[in-house]
Write an enzyme that holds these catalytic residues in place. Structure first.
Site, PDB file in Angstrom:
ATOM      1  N   HIS A 307       0.860  -1.189   0.000  1.00  0.00           N
ATOM      2  CA  HIS A 307       0.000   0.000   0.000  1.00  0.00           C
ATOM      3  C   HIS A 307       0.892   1.233   0.000  1.00  0.00           C
ATOM      4  O   HIS A 307       1.945   1.252   0.607  1.00  0.00           O
ATOM      5  CB  HIS A 307      -0.903   0.010   1.245  1.00  0.00           C
ATOM      6  N   ASP A 364      -8.017  -5.097  -0.218  1.00  0.00           N
ATOM      7  CA  ASP A 364      -8.484  -5.979  -1.303  1.00  0.00           C
ATOM      8  C   ASP A 364      -8.133  -7.440  -1.089  1.00  0.00           C
ATOM      9  O   ASP A 364      -8.594  -8.298  -1.846  1.00  0.00           O
ATOM     10  CB  ASP A 364      -7.876  -5.506  -2.636  1.00  0.00           C
TER      11      ASP A 364
HETATM   12  C1  SDX Z   1      -6.157   0.158  -3.024  1.00  0.00           C
HETATM   13  O1  SDX Z   1      -4.278   4.629  -2.111  1.00  0.00           O
HETATM   14  C2  SDX Z   1      -5.240   4.026  -1.494  1.00  0.00           C
HETATM   15  O2  SDX Z   1      -5.638   4.368  -0.413  1.00  0.00           O
HETATM   16  C3  SDX Z   1      -5.832   2.832  -2.263  1.00  0.00           C
HETATM   17  C4  SDX Z   1      -6.883   2.023  -1.503  1.00  0.00           C
HETATM   18  C5  SDX Z   1      -8.159   2.822  -1.274  1.00  0.00           C
HETATM   19  O3  SDX Z   1      -8.888   2.480  -0.326  1.00  0.00           O
HETATM   20  O4  SDX Z   1      -8.462   3.725  -2.114  1.00  0.00           O
HETATM   21  O5  SDX Z   1      -6.362   1.581  -0.264  1.00  0.00           O
HETATM   22  C6  SDX Z   1      -7.294   0.796  -2.321  1.00  0.00           C
HETATM   23  O6  SDX Z   1      -5.893   0.492  -4.154  1.00  0.00           O
HETATM   24  C7  SDX Z   1      -5.309  -0.849  -2.284  1.00  0.00           C
HETATM   25  C8  SDX Z   1      -4.100  -1.359  -3.130  1.00  0.00           C
HETATM   26  C9  SDX Z   1      -4.608  -2.438  -4.078  1.00  0.00           C
HETATM   27  N1  SDX Z   1      -3.551  -2.820  -5.047  1.00  0.00           N
HETATM   28  C10 SDX Z   1      -2.916  -4.012  -4.942  1.00  0.00           C
HETATM   29  O7  SDX Z   1      -3.117  -4.843  -4.052  1.00  0.00           O
HETATM   30  C11 SDX Z   1      -1.930  -4.286  -6.085  1.00  0.00           C
HETATM   31  C12 SDX Z   1      -0.625  -4.864  -5.523  1.00  0.00           C
HETATM   32  N2  SDX Z   1       0.071  -3.824  -4.764  1.00  0.00           N
HETATM   33  C13 SDX Z   1       0.981  -3.005  -5.459  1.00  0.00           C
HETATM   34  O8  SDX Z   1       0.966  -2.932  -6.809  1.00  0.00           O
HETATM   35  C14 SDX Z   1       1.541  -1.831  -4.675  1.00  0.00           C
HETATM   36  O9  SDX Z   1       1.804  -2.265  -3.409  1.00  0.00           O
HETATM   37  C15 SDX Z   1       0.690  -0.566  -4.635  1.00  0.00           C
HETATM   38  C16 SDX Z   1       0.298  -0.127  -6.014  1.00  0.00           C
HETATM   39  C17 SDX Z   1      -0.537  -0.801  -3.829  1.00  0.00           C
HETATM   40  C18 SDX Z   1       1.519   0.519  -3.972  1.00  0.00           C
HETATM   41  O10 SDX Z   1       2.604   0.763  -4.803  1.00  0.00           O
HETATM   42  P1  SDX Z   1       3.709   1.897  -4.465  1.00  0.00           P
HETATM   43  O11 SDX Z   1       3.353   2.626  -3.217  1.00  0.00           O
HETATM   44  O12 SDX Z   1       3.914   2.688  -5.710  1.00  0.00           O
HETATM   45  O13 SDX Z   1       4.985   1.064  -4.091  1.00  0.00           O
HETATM   46  P2  SDX Z   1       6.033   0.557  -5.144  1.00  0.00           P
HETATM   47  O14 SDX Z   1       5.360   0.006  -6.350  1.00  0.00           O
HETATM   48  O15 SDX Z   1       7.058   1.638  -5.325  1.00  0.00           O
HETATM   49  O16 SDX Z   1       6.678  -0.688  -4.340  1.00  0.00           O
HETATM   50  C19 SDX Z   1       7.750  -0.512  -3.411  1.00  0.00           C
HETATM   51  C20 SDX Z   1       8.517  -1.838  -3.447  1.00  0.00           C
HETATM   52  C21 SDX Z   1       8.953  -2.212  -4.865  1.00  0.00           C
HETATM   53  O17 SDX Z   1      10.108  -3.029  -4.736  1.00  0.00           O
HETATM   54  P3  SDX Z   1      11.573  -2.342  -4.947  1.00  0.00           P
HETATM   55  O18 SDX Z   1      11.582  -1.675  -6.323  1.00  0.00           O
HETATM   56  O19 SDX Z   1      11.726  -1.345  -3.798  1.00  0.00           O
HETATM   57  O20 SDX Z   1      12.559  -3.499  -4.859  1.00  0.00           O
HETATM   58  O21 SDX Z   1       7.653  -2.899  -3.011  1.00  0.00           O
HETATM   59  C22 SDX Z   1       7.471  -3.820  -4.086  1.00  0.00           C
HETATM   60  C23 SDX Z   1       7.827  -3.075  -5.359  1.00  0.00           C
HETATM   61  O22 SDX Z   1       8.240  -3.994  -6.371  1.00  0.00           O
HETATM   62  N3  SDX Z   1       6.025  -4.190  -4.063  1.00  0.00           N
HETATM   63  C24 SDX Z   1       5.573  -5.424  -4.274  1.00  0.00           C
HETATM   64  C25 SDX Z   1       4.177  -5.345  -4.096  1.00  0.00           C
HETATM   65  N4  SDX Z   1       3.832  -4.080  -3.798  1.00  0.00           N
HETATM   66  C26 SDX Z   1       4.987  -3.372  -3.792  1.00  0.00           C
HETATM   67  N5  SDX Z   1       6.199  -6.598  -4.592  1.00  0.00           N
HETATM   68  C27 SDX Z   1       5.406  -7.674  -4.737  1.00  0.00           C
HETATM   69  N6  SDX Z   1       4.054  -7.687  -4.566  1.00  0.00           N
HETATM   70  C28 SDX Z   1       3.416  -6.536  -4.260  1.00  0.00           C
HETATM   71  N7  SDX Z   1       2.068  -6.521  -4.113  1.00  0.00           N
END
Ligand code: SDX
Length: 428
Positions: A307, A364
């Site tokens: 998140h 989710d």
């Molecule tokens: C919602 O914003 C809100 O409040 C949203 C929400 C709401 O109520 O409106 O809460 C609802 O959208 C919840 C999120 C639902 N999405 C997912 O579950 C999809 C999977 N999660 C990700 O794609 C990710 O965690 C996000 C999109 C939710 C957040 O992404 P960020 O903040 O841009 O973080 P990032 O992509 O920069 O990740 C940081 C690190 C990275 O690794 P490094 O490059 O540092 O090595 O964490 C890793 C990412 O690769 N990472 C994950 C991951 N989420 C982040 N690795 C594997 N699996 C994951 N799910």
């Protein structure tokens, strides 16, 4: 504590005010930055460090896993309130009195019909159309049937627009579902409560009496509350920026629905179930999928994990996880993907990759397991998220307009070609 921040650029020092929110959050107010520095701006892809507004609606503390709507904890609201009470509090600022709630409910019932011509638009979609696309289109189409734009200086005008969209959105959501199911549209029954009426419009078979199920009604009511607002998330920021051009409420919400559809945002609840099903088909090999999630060469992410704000447990995920056990138990349903989800969570909480990046289950991760147990098809999971988020979108749009926020128009740093002479076609 200093009330200003000092920035040094090209040997010059500039001071900017620091503002403090009611929960002691601090922000550097850089409104004057570009003018003071002769054109220097900031850049922050994804706005990870940038606030777009000051808001009095929802407070998140991602480090401590705190979520409050209008100062009330999400735990209290989920346990003690119903969805319409929470919607009223988000939109108008506080929990309603009995009289206010009764009026809100009655005014919504009075608007819970949709122009018959909307059915012709719905008929134009193939059954295979994703309901989020249908819902975004039908919400935008509501403008054609309610052409007068909202006069934000008139409380009554704003109130009428709010009850209209609160009333018609559940109808459109249920109609999008019935279209996919090849079922005749259901017009609802205004003797029923908001959530009960929605479920009747979704599931009542034309040749059967509608039988209410309080377990399902209460579970959906709680899930809608948990999804109702979440400060400046992607879809809410979309609603605010579209509304900042003074586009109407319905047009702004239609844009928010499209933003929510993305699998990184609200579309994740559908993606989680698809992922858990794939793991189940694959013999329940969670370790393989954990490996894929950590492999930078693999685009696979553990859906429902991570998140932008929560670097601790998403408080909503905790509540939904408990509710999943209760609802499936009450309904006598055994769903193997629930055990797979719990296994994944346990593994991730002990895995250095996830621990280092503070990746926890988000809203989710478990919600789809409950929706599925309640008979809601996977493609309807994100429309359910939208139905819950509707009052939050309305509240944020209303706050943005009442505070007369400026049109949203970010700057950029240009990295393209510098000036070059035009070349005639024959010379290229
Ligand atoms: C919602 O914003 C809100 O409040 C949203 C929400 C709401 O109520 O409106 O809460 C609802 O959208 C919840 C999120 C639902 N999405 C997912 O579950 C999809 C999977 N999660 C990700 O794609 C990710 O965690 C996000 C999109 C939710 C957040 O992404 P960020 O903040 O841009 O973080 P990032 O992509 O920069 O990740 C940081 C690190 C990275 O690794 P490094 O490059 O540092 O090595 O964490 C890793 C990412 O690769 N990472 C994950 C991951 N989420 C982040 N690795 C594997 N699996 C994951 N799910």
């Amino acid at each position: 504590m200093s009330q200003t921040a000092t920035l040094e650029v090209n040997g010059n020092k500039y001071e900017f005010p620091i503002i403090k929110g009611s929960e002691q959050e601090l922000a550097i107010d850089i409104k004057a930055l570009r003018g003071a520095t002769g054109g220097v701006t900031t850049i922050d892809p994804g706005y990870k460090n940038t606030g777009s507004c000051q808001s009095a609606i929802t407070f998140l503390n991602g480090e401590e896993g705190i979520l409050r709507y209008r100062g009330y904890s999400i735990e209290d609201l989920a346990e003690k309130a119903d969805f319409l009470e929470v919607a009223y509090a988000l939109i108008f600022g506080d929990l309603p009195t009995k009289e206010q709630l009764e009026k809100f409910n009655n005014d919504i019932k009075a608007e819970a019909h949709v122009d018959e011509d909307v059915k012709r638009i719905l008929d134009g979609f193939p059954k295979s159309a994703h309901p989020m696309g249908v819902l975004s289109s039908l919400t935008s189409a509501l403008i054609a049937f309610n052409p007068s734009s909202v006069n934000v200086d008139s409380e009554e005008d704003m109130y009428q627009a709010i009850v209209k969209i609160m009333a018609k959105f559940p109808v459109l959501t249920a109609w999008a579902h019935r279209k996919r199911m090849g079922m005749p549209l259901d017009y609802g029954d205004d003797s029923l409560g908001y959530v009960e009426n929605f479920l009747k419009m979704m599931f009542k078979k034309p040749n059967q009496e509608y039988k209410k199920n309080d377990i399902i009604i209460n579970a959906i009511d709680k899930l809608l509350i948990l999804h109702a607002d979440h400060e400046q998330n992607c879809s809410t920021s979309t609603v605010r920026i579209v509304g900042s051009s003074h586009a109407g409420l319905f047009a702004s919400i239609s844009a928010g629905i499209s933003a929510l559809w993305g699998p990184l945002h609200g579309g994740a609840n559908q993606a989680v179930i698809e992922m858990l099903e794939a793991i189940k088909e694959d013999g329940g090999d969670t370790k393989k999928y954990m490996g894929k999630a950590k492999d930078k060469a693999d685009p696979f992410r553990l859906m429902g994990f991570g998140h932008r704000v929560y670097k601790n447990f998403d408080p909503r995920a905790k509540i939904i996880k408990v509710a999943a056990d209760e609802v499936l138990g009450d309904l006598g349903i055994v769903d193997p993907v629930l055990d797979i989800a719990k296994g994944l969570e346990q593994e991730a909480l002990l895995d250095q990759y996830f621990v280092d990046r503070k990746l926890y289950p988000n809203v989710d991760f478990y919600s789809g397991i409950i929706y599925r147990a309640l008979g809601i098809p996977t493609e309807m999971f994100t429309p359910m998220f939208a139905l819950g988020r509707l009052p939050g979108w309305i509240a944020q749009w209303r706050e943005m307009r009442l505070r007369k926020e400026p049109i949203g128009r970010p700057r950029q740093i240009y990295i393209g070609e510098t000036f070059r002479e035009f070349k005639n076609l024959n010379d290229r």
